[in-house]
Design a protein around this motif. Structure first.
Motif, PDB file in Angstrom:
ATOM      1  N   TYR A 263       0.889  -1.147   0.020  1.00 43.54           N
ATOM      2  CA  TYR A 263      -0.075  -0.036  -0.097  1.00 43.54           C
ATOM      3  C   TYR A 263       0.908   1.197   0.111  1.00 43.54           C
ATOM      4  CZ  TYR A 263      -3.717  -3.155   1.140  1.00 43.54           C
ATOM      5  OH  TYR A 263      -4.779  -4.144   1.044  1.00 43.54           O
ATOM      6  N   TYR A 264       0.276   2.552  -0.353  1.00 45.44           N
ATOM      7  CA  TYR A 264       0.944   3.656  -0.306  1.00 45.44           C
ATOM      8  C   TYR A 264       0.181   4.741  -0.121  1.00 45.44           C
ATOM      9  CZ  TYR A 264      -0.928   4.804  -4.944  1.00 45.44           C
ATOM     10  OH  TYR A 264      -2.034   5.127  -5.918  1.00 45.44           O
ATOM     11  N   THR A 265       0.643   5.798   0.303  1.00 42.36           N
ATOM     12  CA  THR A 265      -0.360   7.021   0.182  1.00 42.36           C
ATOM     13  C   THR A 265      -0.284   8.078  -1.075  1.00 42.36           C
ATOM     14  OG1 THR A 265      -0.940   9.115   1.559  1.00 42.36           O
ATOM     15  CG2 THR A 265       1.428   8.333   1.554  1.00 42.36           C
ATOM     16  N   ARG A 266      -1.374   8.431  -1.464  1.00 47.49           N
ATOM     17  CA  ARG A 266      -1.447   9.376  -2.553  1.00 47.49           C
ATOM     18  C   ARG A 266      -1.295  10.702  -2.344  1.00 47.49           C
ATOM     19  NH1 ARG A 266      -5.290   9.997  -5.936  1.00 47.49           N
ATOM     20  NH2 ARG A 266      -4.107   9.578  -7.843  1.00 47.49           N
ATOM     21  N   TYR A 267      -1.192  11.020  -0.708  1.00 49.11           N
ATOM     22  CA  TYR A 267      -1.207  12.448  -0.574  1.00 49.11           C
ATOM     23  C   TYR A 267       0.001  12.245   0.642  1.00 49.11           C
ATOM     24  CZ  TYR A 267      -5.724  12.306  -2.262  1.00 49.11           C
ATOM     25  OH  TYR A 267      -6.814  11.953  -3.349  1.00 49.11           O
ATOM     26  N   PRO A 268       1.131  12.152   0.212  1.00 49.68           N
ATOM     27  CA  PRO A 268       2.525  12.144   1.069  1.00 49.68           C
ATOM     28  C   PRO A 268       2.422  13.536   1.993  1.00 49.68           C
ATOM     29  CG  PRO A 268       3.089  12.435  -1.221  1.00 49.68           C
ATOM     30  CD  PRO A 268       1.734  12.129  -1.217  1.00 49.68           C
ATOM     31  N   ASN A 269       2.075  14.610   1.512  1.00 49.82           N
ATOM     32  CA  ASN A 269       2.451  15.923   2.067  1.00 49.82           C
ATOM     33  C   ASN A 269       1.113  16.308   2.963  1.00 49.82           C
ATOM     34  OD1 ASN A 269       4.657  16.016   0.805  1.00 49.82           O
ATOM     35  ND2 ASN A 269       3.955  16.742  -0.650  1.00 49.82           N
TER      36      ASN A 269
ATOM     37  N   GLY B 269       5.726   0.047   0.931  1.00 53.50           N
ATOM     38  CA  GLY B 269       5.220   0.499   2.487  1.00 53.50           C
ATOM     39  C   GLY B 269       5.909   1.576   2.972  1.00 53.50           C
ATOM     40  N   GLY B 270       5.547   1.897   4.296  1.00 53.61           N
ATOM     41  CA  GLY B 270       6.107   3.068   4.735  1.00 53.61           C
ATOM     42  C   GLY B 270       5.917   4.401   4.177  1.00 53.61           C
ATOM     43  N   LYS B 271       6.948   5.041   4.021  1.00 52.76           N
ATOM     44  CA  LYS B 271       6.705   6.435   3.395  1.00 52.76           C
ATOM     45  C   LYS B 271       7.107   6.387   1.912  1.00 52.76           C
ATOM     46  CE  LYS B 271       6.683   9.237   7.566  1.00 52.76           C
ATOM     47  NZ  LYS B 271       7.411  10.162   8.278  1.00 52.76           N
ATOM     48  N   SER B 272       7.500   5.293   1.356  1.00 52.27           N
ATOM     49  CA  SER B 272       8.129   5.193   0.090  1.00 52.27           C
ATOM     50  C   SER B 272       6.730   5.136  -0.989  1.00 52.27           C
ATOM     51  CB  SER B 272       8.833   3.771   0.070  1.00 52.27           C
ATOM     52  OG  SER B 272       7.977   2.698   0.081  1.00 52.27           O
ATOM     53  N   MET B 273       7.196   5.772  -2.281  1.00 49.64           N
ATOM     54  CA  MET B 273       6.310   5.919  -3.057  1.00 49.64           C
ATOM     55  C   MET B 273       6.307   4.550  -4.160  1.00 49.64           C
ATOM     56  SD  MET B 273       4.660   8.500  -2.408  1.00 49.64           S
ATOM     57  CE  MET B 273       3.748   8.669  -3.841  1.00 49.64           C
ATOM     58  N   PRO B 274       5.174   4.345  -4.858  1.00 51.06           N
ATOM     59  CA  PRO B 274       5.467   3.075  -5.564  1.00 51.06           C
ATOM     60  C   PRO B 274       6.528   3.148  -6.835  1.00 51.06           C
ATOM     61  CG  PRO B 274       3.306   4.345  -6.213  1.00 51.06           C
ATOM     62  CD  PRO B 274       4.060   4.987  -4.849  1.00 51.06           C
TER      63      PRO B 274
END
Length: 541
Positions: free
Chosen positions: A65-71, A89-94
């Motif tokens: 999974y990842y977040t589309r809104y890291p900021n 995972g974590g704060k890494s982007m795909p």
């Protein structure tokens, strides 16, 4: 402590009142003192391994999974990993899996991209062009969007074989282009002659070459066969002069050169005929000396050249169709812009692309539609006038009608439709499985029409054309079987040639056997065409 209780500090809780010790939050967090229960992280997220569990901001996406809104400053929102990507995972982007391409600038946020598409990953065709990984790398020798541009000092043969130019790359490219052009002249000579079995074999090669461009998971055993088949489609990108003139060859150059190719060949034939006529006049050669009638021997230059251009357009019809139709086929990329599917470096509906589309419209109407309509009308006219087999008409248009029964003198137009149909499927349908299914339906209709009409005068040609149509169908079926998992054991597994999986061993063996059967079917078809040609020549003598 000393008869009084102290609230548990941030990151820990006391589950029961009066507990003598505090428990650290293992998965969630405690962002206030004195809490009795840890808050859980948002869906698909968990605390990082080195975090203290004192704030929701320590929650990170789990693997996959990842977040589309890291900021974002609000609660983390984790989304399932995009198709074709790897999410650690974590704060890494795909980042892209092998065989997929993503826009690294969109992922890293270094350029403004489409809000709904910036994290999309596109499968490369062929998949081997894209290496993928955290650095969004292309396979060696490739660069650019979809990894379709050769790096400086590299060239590509047959759209699949990437070669480093090296010290003698220019000489090799020049020899390759010369050999390819000579083969094209030879094939055009076959197409404008009465070697009808070789004409059918050439059509089989061209259709199979188009089918090999489908994004099916072709076995590596078929790689070189697919490249060799491609030479029969008269594609100017088969061998390019990149090793001679760096950065001089691109999609626009390729397009303009391709649509001009029949007329370039026409100019070559004009020079050839003028030189030959001058030589014959000098030696006082007469019509009976070369076995021609006076009418044919003295045919005007424009008729001789027109015949060669018409035959060249017919044998080049597949590629002319795909090149012109492809100029309309665009795809929206992660940055929100639309680019040509077959040339992702070209932005659609901008600048030079508008000229490309305009020329394609003119070419489709004037040449791709105009030529078969003209052939049909010419044949119908001479058939009604009873002049179809007069020496001049038979010499000029015999390569179009002489092989067919009187009721089917127009059948060459059907062969043009056969070429156009497969080219249309190649260009307009994106999904490889649907491409293959549509091709099988088309070929089934063509086989039924052929069996019903049996248009050729010689029954051997009817049989050969039937075999070629069946051979094309077998090649499509072979490609379909390469795409999914074939055996029961392999269902639900992604079987690749470079990763060991006990469930896939039988699947790999079956697909390798299919590849050998496909190779044999192509070679047997071409062998039969050669044998039939020899038989017909001997029979004519």
């Amino acid at each position: 402590q000393k008869g009084r209780c102290e609230p548990c500090p941030l990151g820990s809780i006391a589950e029961d009142a009066g507990s003598v010790s505090c428990s650290e939050c293992q998965l969630g967090y405690a962002n206030r003192t004195g809490m009795s229960m840890c808050y859980t992280c948002p869906r698909y997220s968990a605390r990082g391994p080195s975090s203290k569990g004192i704030n929701e901001s320590e929650c990170e996406c789990i693997a996959g999974y990842y977040t589309r809104y890291p900021n974002s400053t609000g609660p983390i929102q984790c989304t399932v990993c995009p198709t074709g990507a790897i999410c650690e995972g974590g704060k890494s982007m795909p980042y892209p899996r092998p065989g997929f391409w993503g826009d690294v600038e969109c992922i890293n946020g270094t350029k403004e991209c489409d809000e709904t598409r910036w994290d999309k990953f596109i499968e490369c065709v062929p998949p081997g062009d894209c290496k993928g990984g955290p650095d969004f790398a292309c396979t060696r020798g490739r660069k650019g969007r979809m990894c379709r541009d050769p790096e400086d000092g590299w060239t590509v043969v047959g759209d699949s074989w990437w070669l480093e130019c090296g010290k003698y790359g220019g000489v090799g490219s020049a020899l390759g282009m010369f050999a390819t052009i000579m083969i094209w002249f030879g094939l055009n000579g076959v197409a404008s002659s009465t070697y009808n079995a070789l004409n059918i074999a050439l059509l089989f090669i061209q259709l199979t070459a188009l089918i090999s461009q489908y994004g099916l998971k072709w076995h590596s055993n078929l790689t070189y066969l697919n490249i060799a088949l491609g030479i029969g489609n008269f594609d100017v990108d088969f061998v390019t002069p990149r090793c001679i003139f760096e950065n001089s060859w691109g999609p626009f150059t390729s397009f303009y050169f391709q649509i001009s190719l029949p007329f370039m060949f026409g100019l070559v034939y004009i020079v050839f005929f003028l030189l030959r006529d001058g030589y014959r006049r000098r030696l006082h050669v007469k019509a009976e000396d070369v076995g021609r009638s006076e009418e044919v021997f003295n045919a005007p230059l424009w008729k001789r050249v027109g015949k060669q251009i018409a035959s060249f357009v017919l044998v080049n019809y597949n590629t002319l169709s795909t090149k012109t139709l492809s100029s309309f086929r665009c795809n929206t990329f992660p940055d929100g812009n639309r680019y040509l599917v077959h040339a992702p470096q070209v932005e659609c509906w901008q600048g030079w692309h508008l000229l490309m589309v305009t020329l394609s419209c003119i070419y489709i109407v004037g040449i791709l539609i105009g030529l078969p309509v003209m052939l049909f009308l010419v044949i119908r006219h001479h058939k009604r006038q009873g002049t179809l087999h007069s020496p001049l008409v038979d010499w000029q248009w015999g390569f179009v009608h002489s092989s067919y029964e009187m009721d089917y003198k127009f059948w060459e137009v059907v062969l043009v439709i056969r070429r156009f149909g497969v080219a249309l499927i190649t260009v307009t349908i994106d999904e490889p499985m649907i491409q293959a299914a549509a091709t099988i339906i088309l070929l089934t209709i063509l086989i039924a029409a052929h069996v019903f009409t049996r248009p050729f005068i010689h029954s051997g040609l009817d049989v050969l054309d039937f075999i070629c149509l069946c051979g094309c169908s077998m090649y499509v079926l072979a490609g379909l079987l390469m795409y999914p998992s074939v055996t029961k054991q392999a269902q639900g597994h992604v079987c690749t040639s470079d990763v060991y999986d006990p469930f896939c061993e039988k699947d790999k063996a079956v697909k390798e056997a299919i590849s050998y059967v496909s190779l044999c079917s192509v070679f047997v078809t071409l062998f039969l065409a050669g044998m039939l040609t020899v038989f017909l020549i001997r029979e004519a003598r």
